[in-house]
Design an enzyme around this catalytic site. Structure first.
Site, PDB file in Angstrom:
ATOM      1  N   PHE A  79      -3.690   5.546   2.806  1.00  0.00           N
ATOM      2  CA  PHE A  79      -4.464   5.170   3.990  1.00  0.00           C
ATOM      3  C   PHE A  79      -3.812   5.739   5.193  1.00  0.00           C
ATOM      4  CE2 PHE A  79      -6.484   2.613   7.191  1.00  0.00           C
ATOM      5  CZ  PHE A  79      -7.586   2.931   7.108  1.00  0.00           C
ATOM      6  N   GLY A 108     -11.356   3.654  -0.388  1.00  0.00           N
ATOM      7  CA  GLY A 108     -12.294   4.649   0.343  1.00  0.00           C
ATOM      8  C   GLY A 108     -13.526   4.022   0.679  1.00  0.00           C
ATOM      9  N   ASP A 152      -7.799  -7.248   0.920  1.00  0.00           N
ATOM     10  CA  ASP A 152      -6.991  -7.280   2.153  1.00  0.00           C
ATOM     11  C   ASP A 152      -7.660  -6.850   3.211  1.00  0.00           C
ATOM     12  OD1 ASP A 152      -6.504  -4.394   0.932  1.00  0.00           O
ATOM     13  OD2 ASP A 152      -5.771  -4.572   3.009  1.00  0.00           O
ATOM     14  N   GLN A 199     -11.634   6.473  -6.064  1.00  0.00           N
ATOM     15  CA  GLN A 199     -11.981   7.072  -4.964  1.00  0.00           C
ATOM     16  C   GLN A 199     -13.543   7.623  -5.398  1.00  0.00           C
ATOM     17  OE1 GLN A 199     -11.035   6.778  -1.877  1.00  0.00           O
ATOM     18  NE2 GLN A 199      -8.925   6.360  -1.964  1.00  0.00           N
ATOM     19  N   ASP A 251       0.715  -1.223   0.138  1.00  0.00           N
ATOM     20  CA  ASP A 251       0.009  -0.029   0.238  1.00  0.00           C
ATOM     21  C   ASP A 251       0.727   1.254  -0.133  1.00  0.00           C
ATOM     22  OD1 ASP A 251      -2.191   1.437  -0.036  1.00  0.00           O
ATOM     23  OD2 ASP A 251      -2.358   1.838   2.187  1.00  0.00           O
ATOM     24  N   SER A 252       0.300   2.266  -0.635  1.00  0.00           N
ATOM     25  CA  SER A 252       1.303   3.453  -0.845  1.00  0.00           C
ATOM     26  C   SER A 252       1.448   4.314   0.367  1.00  0.00           C
ATOM     27  CB  SER A 252       0.748   4.529  -2.128  1.00  0.00           C
ATOM     28  OG  SER A 252      -0.852   4.596  -1.559  1.00  0.00           O
ATOM     29  N   GLY A 253       0.668   4.172   1.388  1.00  0.00           N
ATOM     30  CA  GLY A 253       0.560   5.093   2.400  1.00  0.00           C
ATOM     31  C   GLY A 253      -0.443   6.051   2.436  1.00  0.00           C
ATOM     32  N   ASP A 306      -2.853   7.996  -3.088  1.00  0.00           N
ATOM     33  CA  ASP A 306      -4.032   8.598  -3.233  1.00  0.00           C
ATOM     34  C   ASP A 306      -4.331   9.332  -1.982  1.00  0.00           C
ATOM     35  OD1 ASP A 306      -4.530   6.378  -1.611  1.00  0.00           O
ATOM     36  OD2 ASP A 306      -6.356   5.950  -2.432  1.00  0.00           O
TER      37      ASP A 306
END
Length: 376
Positions: free
Chosen positions: A96, A221, A271, A194, A92-94, A146
């Site tokens: 979240f 989201g 996930d 999103q 995950d990109s961060g 995002d």
RNA sequence: GGGAGAGUUCCAGAGUGGCCAAAUGGGGCAGACUGUAAAUCUGUUAGCGUAGCUUUCGGUGGUUCGAAUCCAUCCUCUCCCA
């Protein structure tokens, strides 16, 4: 990365497929255990692979960037070697974290300035830096950077946020095109749809995102506070727009019922921290419903943890023993519960897959959902 | 044998005339957890269906408008000196 569809089912948008990654083949629908800090908490990789049958795991860019840091990961030759997991890894990109750590961060057009939750040090994430970091980590699947706005965001904020996420997405793909993988295998980048709970924004986002011809597409989201029917509606809207021949990944979802409903609506990848975190907190998922193993009623229940379970722990230990361990705060409790829950989650999607291939997914799902909703 | 002290709600332990059904911690019971700042957090824990009422602070009796808190006595326990 190759994705091939093997079966679909009458009266449902569900699909069974196969995703070929640089580190192995993933059969979908798939549940991906969350291993934020390059560890699925409390589970040895041997057990993760052989007992719980995990095909692919998650790691997190934000957390790995802060600790151990990019340098160590590069020295190790990427996260797979660093943590000794030979299968596929998705990071995950961060994005979240940008959402969940709200309060210690500031969003700008450029990116996100934030303070480390560990030591308060100041950092900047941009779409470019996040792609770079995921290059260094060496994830098979990288996620776009995002913004994940709160579930109850007003429309104007949701719209503004969506535009920012889209601009960031273009920058992510530009960076991807202008950089090379560091460890000799190709990395995929998944965009993230999103738009909160606004149907038109979701459609707009899905249409925007699919122009990038990515190897897969994510829906983000959701499951952030909105009612489940709203979440399902959003999935339906988005899946109509996303390309049929690419995997769809519903981020962060969810309960067993959520997952079956999403599979029914065309989602291929999932996930969620639920099996691991809730397991550590004494909650067990079974085909008969959920169990709070701390409850007194299990005190003298010397039956196996889960007679239908596929994990070694299900038949090796009793409910009374696991309750004892949990109530006593023993670390083995968390390990056993985590293994059980992960094995259950992978079994859940594996059975879903089998029923898709058999062509009776829809009727099977209706019955399963009733049982899964129970509390034991 | 002499001296000192203590007995509080499941446990430990505050409280020393009304604001006390009684702090705090533990234990018990229950709940929450959805791209993991979580082996975390929350509620509850005398009885009755809330407001409110009823029975509790070793036993018994007393002082007082009012006692877990003061007095008398009994029981039990701990410590110190012989």
């Amino acid at each position: 990365m190759q994705f091939s569809l093997q079966a679909t089912s009458e009266g449902s948008r569900c699909r069974a497929g196969e995703l070929v990654t640089p580190h192995g083949v993933v059969q979908t629908p798939v549940f991906m255990p969350v291993g934020t800090a390059a560890t699925v908490k409390g589970v040895l990789h041997r057990d993760l692979k052989e007992d719980t049958k995990a095909q692919i795991i998650l790691a997190n860019t934000y957390h790995l960037y802060l600790r151990p840091g990019v340098e160590i990961l590069e020295q190790a030759g990427g996260v797979h070697k660093f943590c000794s997991w030979e299968g596929p890894i998705l990071t995950d990109s961060g994005g979240f974290q940008v959402f969940s750590l709200a309060g210690c961060r500031k969003l700008t057009e450029e990116g996100c300035r934030f303070q480390s939750h560990i030591d308060g040090s100041r950092h900047l994430f941009t779409p470019e830096s996040v792609v770079d970091t995921q290059r260094s980590i060496g994830a098979d699947i990288m996620m776009a950077f995002d913004e994940c706005p709160p579930g109850d965001s007003p429309r104007d904020y949701a719209a503004k946020s969506l535009d920012l996420t889209h601009r960031w997405l273009e920058r992510c793909f530009n960076r991807l095109a202008n950089t090379q993988p560091k460890y000799g295998y190709r990395q995929s980048l998944f965009p993230i749809v999103q738009g909160c709970t606004y149907e038109d924004l979701r459609v707009k986002s899905a249409e925007f995102v699919q122009q990038f011809d990515a190897d897969g597409y994510a829906i983000g989201g959701l499951a952030v506070g909105e009612p489940a029917p709203v979440m399902y509606a959003m999935i339906e809207v988005v899946d109509k727009v996303l390309p049929e021949d690419k995997p769809r990944y519903l981020m962060g979802v969810g309960t067993p019922v959520n997952i079956l409903e999403a599979i029914d609506r065309g989602v291929d990848m999932f996930d969620c921290v639920m099996p691991t975190r809730n397991g550590r907190n004494g909650m067990l998922f079974t085909w008969q419903g959920t169990i709070n193993i701390r409850n007194e009623k299990w005190r003298d229940d010397l039956s196996p943890i889960d007679p239908e379970g596929t994990s070694m722990v299900d038949h090796t230990y009793t409910k009374a023993y696991l309750r004892h361990l949990t109530v006593s705060g023993e670390m083995l409790a968390a390990q056993i519960a985590t293994m059980h829950n992960l094995a259950f989650y992978t079994d859940l999607v594996r059975q879903a897959r089998a029923h898709i291939l058999a062509g009776d997914f829809k009727t099977w799902k209706e019955q399963a959902v009733i049982k899964l909703s129970q509390r034991l």
